[in-house]
Design an enzyme around this catalytic site. Structure first.
Site, short mmCIF file in Angstrom:
data_model
loop_
_atom_site.label_atom_id
_atom_site.label_comp_id
_atom_site.label_asym_id
_atom_site.label_seq_id
_atom_site.Cartn_x
_atom_site.Cartn_y
_atom_site.Cartn_z
N CYS A 16 1.89 -4.48 -29.05
CA CYS A 16 2.04 -4.49 -27.60
C CYS A 16 3.49 -4.74 -27.19
O CYS A 16 3.80 -4.83 -26.01
CB CYS A 16 1.11 -5.50 -26.96
SG CYS A 16 1.35 -7.17 -27.58
N GLU A 68 4.11 -12.39 -33.57
CA GLU A 68 5.42 -12.26 -32.94
C GLU A 68 6.41 -13.30 -33.46
O GLU A 68 7.46 -13.51 -32.87
CB GLU A 68 5.31 -12.33 -31.41
CG GLU A 68 4.58 -13.54 -30.88
CD GLU A 68 4.42 -13.54 -29.36
OE1 GLU A 68 5.11 -12.79 -28.68
OE2 GLU A 68 3.59 -14.32 -28.87
N HIS A 100 0.83 -1.21 0.00
CA HIS A 100 0.00 0.00 0.00
C HIS A 100 0.86 1.25 0.00
O HIS A 100 0.52 2.25 -0.63
CB HIS A 100 -0.93 -0.01 1.21
CG HIS A 100 -2.12 -0.88 0.99
ND1 HIS A 100 -2.89 -1.36 2.01
CD2 HIS A 100 -2.66 -1.36 -0.14
CE1 HIS A 100 -3.86 -2.10 1.51
NE2 HIS A 100 -3.74 -2.12 0.21
N ASP A 159 9.37 -10.40 -29.20
CA ASP A 159 9.74 -11.70 -29.77
C ASP A 159 10.00 -11.60 -31.27
O ASP A 159 10.91 -12.25 -31.78
CB ASP A 159 8.64 -12.74 -29.50
CG ASP A 159 8.78 -13.33 -28.11
OD1 ASP A 159 9.93 -13.60 -27.71
OD2 ASP A 159 7.76 -13.49 -27.42
C1 PEP Z 1 6.21 -9.48 -27.33
O1 PEP Z 1 6.78 -10.55 -27.61
O2 PEP Z 1 6.42 -8.42 -27.93
C2 PEP Z 1 5.25 -9.43 -26.23
C3 PEP Z 1 4.53 -8.36 -26.00
O3 PEP Z 1 5.15 -10.52 -25.43
P1 PEP Z 1 6.17 -10.85 -24.24
O4 PEP Z 1 7.08 -9.66 -24.07
O5 PEP Z 1 5.31 -11.13 -23.06
O6 PEP Z 1 6.86 -12.05 -24.78
MG MG Z 2 6.09 -12.49 -26.81
#
Ligand code: PEP
Ligand code: MG
Length: 567
Positions: A499, A428, A186, A452
């Site tokens: 992402c 990826e 917290h 990746d």
């Molecule tokens: C990625 O591979 O870009 C991804 C977002 O997954 P992670 O980093 O969890 O492998």
């Molecule tokens: Mg990944």
């Protein structure tokens, strides 16, 4: 220099105030009148609850409603019937109120501090805090007061209890250093809400740092420097200045839409690892969640989380984000993410082995538990399912078939879910990039995992320094792959997001805009900065730069050109 846990970003430079807790020792005695003793306890309880409620009201103004709610746990632990019965029972059997309170709260403290779940363990600090408050009142002592500190104070304490943090005078505290606590405590949550740089779990901080020492708190990197030399001071003053200016300027982007320089709307969402991170994402103005790495739920557990446990976690995020999109990636186990209780065989090359969707499709009954939990949670928000490490269409088809089976089971159970739930895939792997057209025809969205994708495309491990020159998003091979994925997704009319870490790369953002990326999923603290960078580029400018970039032959040239163009 002392290392600790970077619990709240920023750089604080100031003078140490080492706060020592009051002496709450006492000699147990046998009270003459148990009823009077119980009345003393009841009065201390009333006072504690009243003070905490007043604190909550103050905190609503300083740290906001959500963070203020944290103190609600104190009221619960004070008014808990089980604890009250234990205290009153002990008084009836001849203990004084101090001893009865002390023993009852110690029992609960031990119970919480031994729990497996980190979040529950962190609640032990709340229990200890309530004990301190009640005992201090019974003994007529003052608890540590952080509300009246001199300007530019660096608070150094063994444990920063939530109530101490709540009273902290934000204007005068430049940094916080503690000897205990983790990122989810917290204290850490409140320090972040107050935006005070904090480094937690610095061993022996209260011994090694003296009141009056000059101290630098580097909350971004988890470092504390006591009595810095002129060079350190100059270095950190410059860092603090840049940090403050950037942060101030970024505030102009809070609450705004994410739009390019010529007004094209983009979606700016956050990557999270556990349900509580959704609060942080929302506080940083995320427009949804672009990647919930569900494997952390599995990694934090001792055995497979049940359908109900998973449902509760996914539902929590869905409810927190209200109508905003929440993309939850199914279990991405293997590679660097180990889950011991799954007892996976050791492999010579785990990054190319039996992992992620490969493992899940091979364990359909286990996979269906997760898919069912996700479907159930979809009744509470805009949840989308994302498949990791896809390399061929069969994997998507098989996963979708399992989702259909889970839907039929839920229909039979009469359980609500979103019948039109979207199912998308991470792109990826080079294989997924090469068949992006076929995948796009059968997926509702793409999210590019550059972390990746770069590694697999360049055959270069992201953790290996010696091949770091290869592991770069600026490599022409990677850029061509990104262009292809985004263009195939756009042609098929599905949403294409990213992402991987590259989505927040200020150099790459104009290229991604030119390629037509629609969604950027970044870490919560990068949200406002990414929004600003997106707003700096019109499509025409981004296209002109990208055309030149795509004609270059090496990563070095690409990076140099992007660096020269950055605004
Ligand atoms: C990625 O591979 O870009 C991804 C977002 O997954 P992670 O980093 O969890 O492998
Ligand atoms: Mg990944």
């Amino acid at each position: 220099m002392f290392k600790g846990i970077n619990a709240s970003d920023g750089y604080g430079i100031g003078v140490a105030q080492v706060a020592v807790a009051p002496d709450l020792s006492f000699t147990p005695r046998v009270p003459e009148n148990a009823e009077e003793e119980k009345a003393r306890y009841a009065a201390a309880l009333d006072k504690f609850v009243a003070q905490t409620n007043a604190q909550i009201e103050r905190m609503k103004k300083t740290v906001g409603e959500d963070a203020a709610e944290i103190m609600g746990a104190h009221i619960e632990f004070a008014e808990d019937d089980g604890i009250k019965d234990m205290v009153n029972g002990s008084i009836d059997s001849g203990m004084c109120a101090e001893q009865a309170v002390s023993e009852a709260y110690d029992t609960y403290y031990t119970m919480f501090s031994q729990m497996e779940d980190e979040l529950f363990r962190e609640r032990a600090a709340d229990v200890a805090d309530v004990k301190t408050g009640l005992l201090a009142d019974l003994l007529g002592k003052e608890v540590v007061d952080l509300s009246t500190l001199p300007e530019n104070s660096i608070v150094v304490v063994h444990e920063l209890t939530p109530s101490m943090t709540a009273d902290i005078d934000k204007e005068n505290v430049a940094g916080i250093v503690t000897e205990t606590g983790g990122r989810t405590s917290h204290s850490a949550i409140i320090a972040r809400a107050l935006e005070i740089p904090a480094v937690l779990s610095v061993a022996d901080a209260t011994k090694n740092i003296k009141t009056g020492d000059m101290v630098v708190v580097d909350g971004t990197n988890g470092k504390v420097i006591a009595n810095p030399d002129d060079h350190d001071l100059e270095h950190y003053r410059a860092k603090a200045k840049v940090y403050a200016e950037e942060k101030q300027a970024l505030e102009a982007y809070r609450g705004k839409e994410t739009v390019t320089g010529d007004g094209e709307k983009k979606l700016l969402v956050a990557n999270i690892g556990n349900p509580d991170d959704a609060n942080n994402a929302a506080e940083h103005d995320a427009e949804g969640i672009g990647l919930f790495r569900s494997e952390f739920l599995f990694m934090d557990a001792k055995e497979l989380p049940s359908e109900d446990e998973q449902f509760a976690a996914y539902q929590k995020v869905a409810l927190r984000m209200k109508d905003q999109p929440v993309i939850i990636r199914t279990l991405d186990v293997g590679g660097d993410k180990e889950i011991p209780y799954l007892n996976l065989q050791k492999e010579d090359n785990p990054f190319m082995g039996f992992r992620a969707i490969r493992y899940c499709l091979n364990n359909p009954e286990q996979y269906k538990v997760q898919l069912t939990a996700l479907l159930r949670a979809s009744a509470f928000g805009d949840i989308k399912i994302m498949l990791p490490l896809v390399t061929n269409l069969d994997e998507v088809r098989q996963a979708k078939q399992l989702i259909e089976e889970c839907k039929a089971d839920l229909d039979a159970r009469g359980v609500e879910y979103n019948k039109d739930i979207q199912v998308g895939t991470m792109i990826e792997t080079p294989a997924a990039s090469l068949i992006a057209d076929d995948l796009a025809a059968e997926c509702d969205f793409f999210s590019i995992g550059t972390n990746d994708l770069i590694g697999y495309t360049m055959c270069a491990d992201r953790g290996n320094d010696r091949v770091a020159y290869l592991y770069q998003v600026y490599q022409p091979a990677v850029l061509r792959s990104l262009k292809r994925i985004i263009s195939e997704g756009n042609k098929a009319g599905i949403m294409v997001g990213m992402c991987g870490e590259a989505a927040a790369d200020p150099l790459l953002i104009p290229v991604l805009l030119s390629f037509g990326l629609e969604e950027f999923s970044v870490s919560a603290p990068s949200i406002l900065r990414t929004r600003r960078i997106i707003s700096q580029w019109t499509k025409e400018e981004a296209d002109a730069l990208t055309e030149k970039v795509m004609a270059l032959k090496t990563a070095t040239e690409v990076k140099a050109m992007l660096q020269a163009a950055v605004k």
